[in-house]
Motif scaffolding. Structure first.
Motif, PDB file in Angstrom:
ATOM      1  N   TYR A  52      24.913  38.200  36.666  1.00  0.00           N
ATOM      2  CA  TYR A  52      24.267  38.600  37.914  1.00  0.00           C
ATOM      3  C   TYR A  52      22.910  37.926  38.063  1.00  0.00           C
ATOM      4  O   TYR A  52      22.086  37.924  37.150  1.00  0.00           O
ATOM      5  N   THR A  53      22.669  37.352  39.234  1.00  0.00           N
ATOM      6  CA  THR A  53      21.371  36.789  39.593  1.00  0.00           C
ATOM      7  C   THR A  53      21.060  37.211  41.018  1.00  0.00           C
ATOM      8  O   THR A  53      21.801  36.868  41.949  1.00  0.00           O
ATOM      9  N   ALA A  54      19.985  37.963  41.192  1.00  0.00           N
ATOM     10  CA  ALA A  54      19.643  38.475  42.520  1.00  0.00           C
ATOM     11  C   ALA A  54      19.275  37.344  43.459  1.00  0.00           C
ATOM     12  O   ALA A  54      18.561  36.407  43.084  1.00  0.00           O
ATOM     13  N   ALA A  55      19.764  37.426  44.675  1.00  0.00           N
ATOM     14  CA  ALA A  55      19.453  36.418  45.688  1.00  0.00           C
ATOM     15  C   ALA A  55      18.062  36.654  46.267  1.00  0.00           C
ATOM     16  O   ALA A  55      17.537  37.771  46.248  1.00  0.00           O
ATOM     17  N   LYS A  56      17.455  35.585  46.797  1.00  0.00           N
ATOM     18  CA  LYS A  56      16.181  35.705  47.489  1.00  0.00           C
ATOM     19  C   LYS A  56      16.446  36.123  48.930  1.00  0.00           C
ATOM     20  O   LYS A  56      17.165  35.450  49.661  1.00  0.00           O
ATOM     21  N   ILE A  57      15.885  37.265  49.319  1.00  0.00           N
ATOM     22  CA  ILE A  57      16.048  37.767  50.682  1.00  0.00           C
ATOM     23  C   ILE A  57      14.689  38.220  51.204  1.00  0.00           C
ATOM     24  O   ILE A  57      13.770  38.474  50.418  1.00  0.00           O
ATOM     25  N   PRO A  58      14.504  38.330  52.519  1.00  0.00           N
ATOM     26  CA  PRO A  58      13.250  38.850  53.056  1.00  0.00           C
ATOM     27  C   PRO A  58      12.982  40.274  52.570  1.00  0.00           C
ATOM     28  O   PRO A  58      13.912  41.040  52.299  1.00  0.00           O
ATOM     29  N   THR A  59      11.723  40.634  52.454  1.00  0.00           N
ATOM     30  CA  THR A  59      11.339  41.965  51.990  1.00  0.00           C
ATOM     31  C   THR A  59      11.816  43.024  52.982  1.00  0.00           C
ATOM     32  O   THR A  59      11.514  42.936  54.181  1.00  0.00           O
ATOM     33  N   PRO A  60      12.558  44.040  52.521  1.00  0.00           N
ATOM     34  CA  PRO A  60      13.039  45.099  53.432  1.00  0.00           C
ATOM     35  C   PRO A  60      11.879  45.886  54.034  1.00  0.00           C
ATOM     36  O   PRO A  60      10.790  45.972  53.459  1.00  0.00           O
ATOM     37  N   ASP A  61      12.129  46.512  55.179  1.00  0.00           N
ATOM     38  CA  ASP A  61      11.109  47.307  55.860  1.00  0.00           C
ATOM     39  C   ASP A  61      11.010  48.723  55.320  1.00  0.00           C
ATOM     40  O   ASP A  61       9.991  49.393  55.523  1.00  0.00           O
ATOM     41  N   LEU A  62      12.055  49.193  54.664  1.00  0.00           N
ATOM     42  CA  LEU A  62      12.082  50.556  54.125  1.00  0.00           C
ATOM     43  C   LEU A  62      12.271  50.490  52.611  1.00  0.00           C
ATOM     44  O   LEU A  62      12.800  49.513  52.078  1.00  0.00           O
ATOM     45  N   PRO A  63      11.866  51.532  51.894  1.00  0.00           N
ATOM     46  CA  PRO A  63      11.913  51.504  50.419  1.00  0.00           C
ATOM     47  C   PRO A  63      13.336  51.339  49.879  1.00  0.00           C
ATOM     48  O   PRO A  63      14.308  51.793  50.480  1.00  0.00           O
ATOM     49  N   ILE A  64      13.420  50.669  48.730  1.00  0.00           N
ATOM     50  CA  ILE A  64      14.700  50.554  48.018  1.00  0.00           C
ATOM     51  C   ILE A  64      14.530  51.082  46.594  1.00  0.00           C
ATOM     52  O   ILE A  64      15.244  50.696  45.679  1.00  0.00           O
ATOM     53  N   ASP A  65      13.578  52.032  46.433  1.00  0.00           N
ATOM     54  CA  ASP A  65      13.241  52.541  45.111  1.00  0.00           C
ATOM     55  C   ASP A  65      14.328  53.425  44.511  1.00  0.00           C
ATOM     56  O   ASP A  65      14.373  53.639  43.296  1.00  0.00           O
ATOM     57  N   ALA A  66      15.219  53.953  45.340  1.00  0.00           N
ATOM     58  CA  ALA A  66      16.295  54.801  44.832  1.00  0.00           C
ATOM     59  C   ALA A  66      17.652  54.106  44.895  1.00  0.00           C
ATOM     60  O   ALA A  66      18.686  54.750  44.799  1.00  0.00           O
ATOM     61  N   GLY A  67      17.607  52.792  45.074  1.00  0.00           N
ATOM     62  CA  GLY A  67      18.853  52.044  45.133  1.00  0.00           C
ATOM     63  C   GLY A  67      19.464  51.968  46.515  1.00  0.00           C
ATOM     64  O   GLY A  67      20.643  51.631  46.667  1.00  0.00           O
ATOM     65  N   GLN A  68      18.684  52.275  47.553  1.00  0.00           N
ATOM     66  CA  GLN A  68      19.201  52.178  48.912  1.00  0.00           C
ATOM     67  C   GLN A  68      19.504  50.717  49.257  1.00  0.00           C
ATOM     68  O   GLN A  68      18.985  49.790  48.650  1.00  0.00           O
TER      69      GLN A  68
END
Length: 541
Positions: A52-68
């Motif tokens: 697994y290698t995470a892709a580069k994407i624009p920063t989300p507008d809402l939190p992803i701290d809980a895995g959203q």
């Protein structure tokens, strides 16, 4: 709901009871199709999944701290380019796929498809099954030996003898995809273990996994329907039933629940804290059918049926018109299906967050499979073209926030969409061409989930809020990544047995007292063997 396949049955594939006759390779249970070879499960356990290698994407507008899922209130102003050059070789690329929408415009009249072909560097040609009938088309093509380049293997449509078929007619892609080899295809490397586990057969990767939401089914509602009883807050299962009874109005043809009996038992079981198929305690597994929590959910569904809370016609195939006009209050849908509804439906769409059925219950939310099957490369394809086709699939798997994703999901600016105030809006041409053409493409290859509803930031927040609330109660399948040969051989039969028995009991054709006897029969028919094989795999780590 009957056990026959339909669009909604397909979209609900995250549910354990959906028939997977002979196609456990993409059932999410660690590639269960390994059972055709003796010891196939052991081979699959040893396989190195794609790194697994995470892709580069624009920063989300809402939190992803809980895995959203990454959520965007406006379309990103700057996109990432994930593929440097068109990956095609100029030759036509053919594929077998399916759509639950109307057929797209013919290729000669489809400017969107033509633009996709230019971006790929090869003409993209699809043989599309519209609606039901994919297994028939699949079998006919296999029998004719006139295979297209790419063939989609769905996880829940009863395809038979899949492992032998893969060995005989499709390329082994393990050398191209396993471990660090996947790094040549960054968008495919971004799919992750949960998705890739679905593509394992006999210790090999015979296809590219088709990404799908990691979230399971969702209990969708028309919020206006429930407003007279105070909305979606429920003090327990009994409170839910009593409020639903208050809303029932047979004279006005208003019913709280759609007639998908098995799916509703699954929803109810999460309120009681039943396992996501299996529960693991002290190295020992217990199937959901054996638990008091699942039986309590079944009993609750019987109460709902006796109270006439379900829409009376179980053959109802389309429900959204009735949900929209207030005739049906709640329905069960896959999470991606719910997102699609959020993009198009105008009624006050909402979802019930699992709640405690009783004061002692601990509610859970069942995770989904993370994939919708896999796509294999026919041996009719010259091995020299394998890397070309994988490069094309890598392009089509581009995540949200990339230039490639924009082309695939919206088409060409000025032709298929316009841009205003940070949002994209389809033109009439875009509405006619893009969604209908994209759906069959996404069954060949998909990209990871992201939340973006053009022009609907409040709905995006609502769905993100749902993900945030269910995150602490998210329940994965404990058998994911583990292997059972019996699963391959018996799961189709066992799944059908379970679905049919639940429907018989809910509708009163059989008494609830028959459930214990059924569970014993289910275990003797293969459930017990599955348990032992999974336990052995889990013990090995």
């Amino acid at each position: 709901m009957s056990s026959t396949m339909s669009r909604r049955g397909f979209l609900g594939l995250a549910l354990a009871g959906v028939t997977v006759a002979g196609l456990a390779a993409c059932g999410g249970e660690g590639g269960g199709a390994a059972g055709v070879k003796k010891g196939g499960a052991e081979l699959s356990r040893k396989l190195a999944l794609p790194t697994y290698t995470a892709a580069k994407i624009p920063t989300p507008d809402l939190p992803i701290d809980a895995g959203q899922d990454p959520a965007y209130l406006k379309y990103p102003s700057e996109l990432v380019k994930s593929v440097a050059a068109p990956p095609g070789d100029g030759q036509k690329i053919t594929s077998l796929t399916q759509t639950w929408d109307v057929a797209p415009p013919a290729p000669g009249e489809n400017t969107y498809l033509q633009e996709v072909g230019k971006a790929l560097g090869s003409e993209w040609s699809m043989n599309i099954v519209v609606g039901d009938g994919y297994p028939d088309k699949f079998n006919a093509i296999i029998a004719s030996d006139d295979l297209p380049d790419l063939v989609w293997f769905p996880p829940n449509q009863g395809l038979q003898r899949v492992p032998e078929l893969l060995e005989a007619k499709f390329h082994d892609l393990t050398p191209y995809l396993s471990g660090d080899a996947i790094k040549k295809y960054p968008n495919l490397a971004n799919l992750g273990d949960l998705t890739w586990k679905s593509a394992v057969t006999n210790g090999k990767l015979f296809g590219v996994a088709v990404a799908y939401s990691r979230l399971g089914q969702i209990f969708g509602v028309n919020q206006d329907y429930w407003e007279p009883v105070g909305g979606l807050g429920f003090a327990g299962a009994d409170d839910f039933v009593e409020k639903a009874k208050q809303l029932l109005d047979v004279g006005k043809n208003k019913y709280p629940l759609e007639p998908s009996y098995y799916n509703h038992v699954s929803m109810f079981s999460q309120w009681y804290g039943a396992p996501n198929t299996w529960r693991l305690e002290g190295g020992k597994l217990t199937h959901q059918f054996e638990t008091p929590e699942y039986q309590a959910a079944l009993e609750l569904a019987v109460k709902c049926f006796k109270a006439k809370l379900f829409w009376p016609d179980p053959a109802l195939s389309t429900i959204q018109d009735k949900v929209a006009n207030g005739q049906i209050g709640a329905f069960v849908e896959s999470f991606p299906g719910f997102i699609n509804l959020a993009k198009t439906q105008k009624y006050k769409l909402g979802a019930i967050v699992p709640f405690a059925a009783t004061p002692s219950s601990k509610p859970v939310y069942n995770a989904g499979l993370g994939s919708v099957g896999f796509t294999s490369i026919s041996k009719k394809v010259d091995p020299k073209r394998i890397e070309t086709l994988l490069g094309v699939l890598n392009y089509l798997a581009a995540p949200f926030g990339t230039e490639e994703y924009q082309l695939l999901n919206f088409g060409v600016e000025g032709t298929h969409f316009t841009r205003k105030d940070g949002d994209l809006t389809f033109t009439d041409k875009g509405k006619a061409e893009v969604p209908t053409t994209l759906q069959p493409i996404t069954f060949v290859i998909g990209s990871p989930s992201a939340l973006f509803l053009p022009g609907q930031p409040e709905r995006t927040k609502l769905i993100h809020d749902f993900e945030t609330k269910v995150a602490p109660m998210l329940q994965q399948r404990v058998t994911t990544g583990h292997f059972s040969d019996t699963y391959t051989q018996k799961n189709g039969e066992l799944s059908t047995m379970g679905t049919d028995m639940v429907v018989d009991i809910v509708t009163g054709r059989k008494p609830l007292s028959d459930w214990a006897g059924f569970v014993k029969k289910w275990l003797s028919k293969g459930g017990e063997a599955m348990r032992g094989e999974y336990e052995a795999s889990i013990a090995k780590g």
